[in-house]
Design an enzyme around this catalytic site. Structure first.
Site, mmCIF file in Angstrom:
data_model
loop_
_atom_site.group_PDB
_atom_site.id
_atom_site.type_symbol
_atom_site.label_atom_id
_atom_site.label_comp_id
_atom_site.label_asym_id
_atom_site.label_seq_id
_atom_site.Cartn_x
_atom_site.Cartn_y
_atom_site.Cartn_z
ATOM 1 N N LYS A 1 1.282 -1.464 0.474
ATOM 2 C CA LYS A 1 0.467 0.227 -0.200
ATOM 3 C C LYS A 1 0.873 1.293 0.378
ATOM 4 C CE LYS A 1 -4.270 -2.555 1.310
ATOM 5 N NZ LYS A 1 -5.456 -1.647 2.350
ATOM 6 N N LYS B 1 -4.503 -10.835 -5.416
ATOM 7 C CA LYS B 1 -5.068 -11.046 -4.427
ATOM 8 C C LYS B 1 -6.633 -9.567 -4.726
ATOM 9 C CE LYS B 1 -5.089 -8.517 -0.263
ATOM 10 N NZ LYS B 1 -7.108 -8.498 0.061
ATOM 11 N N LYS C 1 -10.052 -4.792 -2.640
ATOM 12 C CA LYS C 1 -11.783 -3.864 -2.224
ATOM 13 C C LYS C 1 -10.999 -2.324 -2.767
ATOM 14 C CE LYS C 1 -13.153 -4.326 1.924
ATOM 15 N NZ LYS C 1 -12.080 -4.259 3.026
HETATM 16 N N1 AQP Z 1 -8.958 -12.406 -1.709
HETATM 17 C C1 AQP Z 1 -9.488 -12.743 -0.879
HETATM 18 N N2 AQP Z 1 -9.151 -13.472 -0.680
HETATM 19 C C2 AQP Z 1 -9.142 -14.284 0.357
HETATM 20 N N3 AQP Z 1 -10.132 -13.506 1.810
HETATM 21 C C3 AQP Z 1 -9.659 -12.009 1.503
HETATM 22 N N4 AQP Z 1 -9.662 -10.810 2.466
HETATM 23 C C4 AQP Z 1 -9.392 -10.128 1.678
HETATM 24 N N5 AQP Z 1 -9.196 -9.878 0.319
HETATM 25 C C5 AQP Z 1 -9.525 -11.236 0.568
HETATM 26 C C6 AQP Z 1 -9.864 -10.874 4.114
HETATM 27 O O1 AQP Z 1 -10.623 -10.276 4.144
HETATM 28 C C7 AQP Z 1 -10.700 -10.088 5.517
HETATM 29 C C8 AQP Z 1 -11.440 -8.351 5.132
HETATM 30 O O2 AQP Z 1 -9.992 -7.906 4.894
HETATM 31 P P1 AQP Z 1 -9.712 -5.902 5.259
HETATM 32 O O3 AQP Z 1 -10.912 -5.557 5.123
HETATM 33 O O4 AQP Z 1 -9.825 -5.784 6.680
HETATM 34 O O5 AQP Z 1 -8.504 -5.691 4.562
HETATM 35 P P2 AQP Z 1 -7.972 -6.480 3.322
HETATM 36 O O6 AQP Z 1 -7.420 -7.893 4.011
HETATM 37 O O7 AQP Z 1 -6.627 -5.296 2.496
HETATM 38 O O8 AQP Z 1 -9.202 -6.955 1.732
HETATM 39 P P3 AQP Z 1 -9.134 -5.824 1.220
HETATM 40 O O9 AQP Z 1 -10.305 -6.554 0.611
HETATM 41 O O10 AQP Z 1 -7.982 -6.452 -0.069
HETATM 42 O O11 AQP Z 1 -9.453 -3.841 1.514
HETATM 43 P P4 AQP Z 1 -8.272 -3.191 0.911
HETATM 44 O O12 AQP Z 1 -8.237 -3.148 -0.685
HETATM 45 O O13 AQP Z 1 -9.533 -1.735 1.623
HETATM 46 O O14 AQP Z 1 -7.101 -3.063 1.569
HETATM 47 C C9 AQP Z 1 -10.188 -10.008 5.825
HETATM 48 O O15 AQP Z 1 -9.445 -11.403 7.150
HETATM 49 C C10 AQP Z 1 -9.147 -10.800 4.444
HETATM 50 O O16 AQP Z 1 -8.059 -11.543 5.090
#
Ligand code: AQP
Length: 334
Positions: A113, A201, A204
């Site tokens: 990030k 991966k 969001k």
């Molecule tokens: N691609 C994924 N596959 C499986 N699990 C996933 N998680 C996120 N992406 C995947 C799991 O979802 C939970 C919540 O995630 P988060 O909101 O804490 O942030 P993150 O892990 O950084 O997920 P994002 O969706 O990519 O959000 P942004 O883009 O905002 O950073 C966690 O348990 C995560 O492991």
């Protein structure tokens, strides 16, 4: 015997997607009866990158609605907003004092990030310090409730490792205050990949909405995204780990998880068909799979969620206050 506790959360930092559901929320719903379940909407984590205030409020409620729509029973699960329990942030400060900056600069999520270079160069980083300290706040979230288990997707396992390290370090340096939590990642959904860049991966915050199936996507949007998903030029269906087949592998994985099959079996079923057939069927199955979540989501009001937040806050504040006081006393602050 009293139940063990699990803690987990999702950031209201965008539109929740299939990865968030299969990697995290679905697993919480599956184990909610066995555990004392605490599910947080981690809005303090979300502000480690810029957020629009009105949108953040709206998304915080939306995430809680999606928890409920995904099967979490608010009568049994404590669903709350992270900022409602300020003790998390105070415990984070205490934990910060025993965290080494080197440990934080090493975190993959921070590197991704902040755009940190693999040579470790840090001079040019202009992201907020909150992003660097993200894992310490996460440790505080988990340790303040003596969580035994943290069900997360694979991308978060490094953060649970540092939580464990900090808990052990605190217990050794001061007193046995914190429970050492275990990590749970489901074998199947732990890493759902991007539809457009299948070596990354699903996320969001990825710029292209075509990279993810959002839980609230309309059927025609789901169909369009799946039909456009990156595959390869071979048009031959088999399941393996070659990087060129990563797009196909991801589709087979998703297909198998939501139909309760195995990717190998799906590959076998489609071995004489083309990618178009596989994608069309997967899109149909996904539309049906998400339908009950979307229907339930539409029935939940903002007011209902705000009432749940208020109730959870009252329940959690005394627990968090108590644990924080023990930690402060161990350090010599009280
Ligand atoms: N691609 C994924 N596959 C499986 N699990 C996933 N998680 C996120 N992406 C995947 C799991 O979802 C939970 C919540 O995630 P988060 O909101 O804490 O942030 P993150 O892990 O950084 O997920 P994002 O969706 O990519 O959000 P942004 O883009 O905002 O950073 C966690 O348990 C995560 O492991």
């Amino acid at each position: 015997m009293s139940k063990q506790t699990f803690f987990s959360g999702v950031q209201p930092s965008g539109n929740l997607h299939l990865g968030n559901y299969l990697g995290a929320i679905k697993n919480w719903a599956d184990i909610q009866e066995e555990y004392n379940a605490i599910c947080c909407v981690v809005n303090l984590h979300a502000i480690t990158v810029p957020q629009d205030p009105e949108e953040l409020k709206r998304k915080t409620i939306e995430v809680a609605k999606l928890y409920i729509a995904s099967g979490l029973d608010p009568e049994k699960v404590t669903i709350f907003r992270q900022s409602d329990v300020p003790q998390h942030a105070e415990l984070m400060w205490l934990l910060n004092t025993i965290t080494k900056t080197g440990e934080l600069f090493k975190m993959t999520q921070f590197k991704d990030k902040s755009g940190i270079q693999s040579n470790g160069a840090t001079e040019k980083i202009s992201v907020g310090a909150g992003l660097l300290n993200y894992p310490v706040l996460m440790a505080a979230d988990i340790l303040i409730y003596d969580a035994n288990l943290v069900p997360v997707g694979e991308d978060q396992t490094q953060h649970i490792e540092i939580t464990r390290t900090l808990a052990r370090r605190f217990n050794k340096k001061f007193e046995e205050v914190f429970t050492i939590p275990d990590i749970y990642t489901s074998p199947a959904g732990k890493k759902i990949m991007s539809l457009t860049e299948p070596l990354k991966k699903m996320s969001k915050s990825a710029e292209s909405a075509n990279s993810r199936i959002e839980l609230l996507d309309e059927p025609d949007v789901i169909r369009k995204k799946i039909m456009k998903a990156t595959t390869d030029g071979e048009n031959k269906i088999y399941y393996n780990d070659e990087p060129e087949k990563a797009g196909l592998k991801n589709l087979l994985n998703i297909f198998s998880i939501i139909t309760d099959s195995t990717p190998e079996q799906i590959a076998e079923d489609y071995k004489d068909k083309g990618y178009g057939d596989l994608k069309k069927d997967l899109a149909d199955v996904l539309v049906e799979y998400l339908k009950p979540i979307q229907e339930k989501f539409n029935l939940i009001t903002d007011e209902e969620v705000l009432n749940i937040f208020a109730k959870s806050k009252n329940e959690l504040l005394p627990l968090a206050e108590k644990k924080l006081a023990i930690a402060k006393e161990a350090i010599g602050l009280e």
